[in-house]
Motif scaffolding. Structure first.
Motif, PDB file in Angstrom:
ATOM      1  N   GLY A  83       0.784  -1.229   0.000  1.00  0.00           N
ATOM      2  CA  GLY A  83       0.000   0.000   0.000  1.00  0.00           C
ATOM      3  C   GLY A  83       0.813   1.275   0.000  1.00  0.00           C
ATOM      4  O   GLY A  83       0.267   2.355   0.195  1.00  0.00           O
ATOM      5  N   ASP A  84       2.121   1.164  -0.237  1.00  0.00           N
ATOM      6  CA  ASP A  84       2.938   2.373  -0.240  1.00  0.00           C
ATOM      7  C   ASP A  84       2.550   3.319  -1.375  1.00  0.00           C
ATOM      8  O   ASP A  84       2.701   4.538  -1.253  1.00  0.00           O
ATOM      9  CB  ASP A  84       4.427   2.052  -0.282  1.00  0.00           C
ATOM     10  CG  ASP A  84       4.828   1.187  -1.469  1.00  0.00           C
ATOM     11  OD1 ASP A  84       4.024   0.330  -1.880  1.00  0.00           O
ATOM     12  OD2 ASP A  84       5.946   1.372  -1.976  1.00  0.00           O
ATOM     13  N   ASP A  85       1.990   2.769  -2.452  1.00  0.00           N
ATOM     14  CA  ASP A  85       1.540   3.616  -3.558  1.00  0.00           C
ATOM     15  C   ASP A  85       0.368   4.498  -3.109  1.00  0.00           C
ATOM     16  O   ASP A  85       0.245   5.652  -3.526  1.00  0.00           O
ATOM     17  CB  ASP A  85       1.145   2.766  -4.769  1.00  0.00           C
ATOM     18  CG  ASP A  85       0.107   1.701  -4.441  1.00  0.00           C
ATOM     19  OD1 ASP A  85       0.141   1.162  -3.315  1.00  0.00           O
ATOM     20  OD2 ASP A  85      -0.733   1.409  -5.308  1.00  0.00           O
ATOM     21  N   LEU A  86      -0.471   3.984  -2.234  1.00  0.00           N
ATOM     22  CA  LEU A  86      -1.599   4.772  -1.714  1.00  0.00           C
ATOM     23  C   LEU A  86      -1.105   5.907  -0.819  1.00  0.00           C
ATOM     24  O   LEU A  86      -1.645   7.017  -0.846  1.00  0.00           O
ATOM     25  CB  LEU A  86      -2.566   3.870  -0.941  1.00  0.00           C
ATOM     26  CG  LEU A  86      -3.188   2.732  -1.739  1.00  0.00           C
ATOM     27  CD1 LEU A  86      -3.971   1.800  -0.825  1.00  0.00           C
ATOM     28  CD2 LEU A  86      -4.073   3.280  -2.836  1.00  0.00           C
ATOM     29  N   ALA A 106       0.390   8.568  -3.100  1.00  0.00           N
ATOM     30  CA  ALA A 106      -0.658   9.315  -3.806  1.00  0.00           C
ATOM     31  C   ALA A 106      -1.331  10.315  -2.876  1.00  0.00           C
ATOM     32  O   ALA A 106      -1.578  11.469  -3.259  1.00  0.00           O
ATOM     33  CB  ALA A 106      -1.698   8.350  -4.379  1.00  0.00           C
ATOM     34  N   ALA A 107      -1.606   9.910  -1.643  1.00  0.00           N
ATOM     35  CA  ALA A 107      -2.245  10.825  -0.684  1.00  0.00           C
ATOM     36  C   ALA A 107      -1.331  11.989  -0.355  1.00  0.00           C
ATOM     37  O   ALA A 107      -1.766  13.146  -0.308  1.00  0.00           O
ATOM     38  CB  ALA A 107      -2.625  10.073   0.596  1.00  0.00           C
ATOM     39  N   VAL A 163      -1.670  11.372   6.262  1.00  0.00           N
ATOM     40  CA  VAL A 163      -1.734   9.916   6.251  1.00  0.00           C
ATOM     41  C   VAL A 163      -1.513   9.420   7.670  1.00  0.00           C
ATOM     42  O   VAL A 163      -0.630   9.911   8.380  1.00  0.00           O
ATOM     43  CB  VAL A 163      -0.647   9.320   5.323  1.00  0.00           C
ATOM     44  CG1 VAL A 163      -0.640   7.806   5.378  1.00  0.00           C
ATOM     45  CG2 VAL A 163      -0.827   9.806   3.906  1.00  0.00           C
TER      46      VAL A 163
END
Length: 126
Positions: free
Chosen positions: A108-111, A114-115, A122
């Motif tokens: 989930g590092d891409d999420l 993106a945030a 986050v």
């Protein structure tokens, strides 16, 4: 005078705790786990207020358990707490590459990226 003694005692305990955490980082993992369990036992036996809080919470959470079962769970709780302290505490003193070397998987590092790129905050739970 009592305030000065209290501050000195707090500083002494904090320095001792920091020294234990730093020193634990030099020990093999198995030793840290064993010493952490002993540390947890020491806390359980010496901190009566914390023990009463744990007992009250266990009675609320597990009313169907007998007293002996809750005491077994209480002991396991304090031992796990001591182990976590000696497992995670040394990370504060390790060089960053050594600490990062413990990471085995990231999801989930891409999420997160993106945030952050959108200017959002986050919160991470690990």
């Amino acid at each position: 005078m009592a305030e000065v003694q209290g501050n000195l005692r707090q500083k002494t305990v904090a320095s001792l705790a920091a020294g234990i955490l730093r020193g634990a980082g030099y020990l093999p993992r198995r030793w840290r786990a064993a010493l952490g369990a002993m540390l947890g036992d020491l806390v359980r036996l010496s901190m009566t207020r914390a023990r009463r809080v744990v007992d009250a919470n266990l009675a609320i959470a597990f009313p169907m358990m007998g007293l002996a079962q809750r005491h077994t769970l209480r002991r396991a709780h304090f031992r796990a707490l001591g182990q976590a302290a000696l497992e995670l505490g040394p990370l504060w003193y390790w060089p960053l590459p050594r600490a990062l070397g413990l990471i085995r998987e990231v999801r989930g590092d891409d999420l997160v990226d993106a945030a952050l790129a959108k200017g959002h905050g986050v919160i991470l739970f690990t």
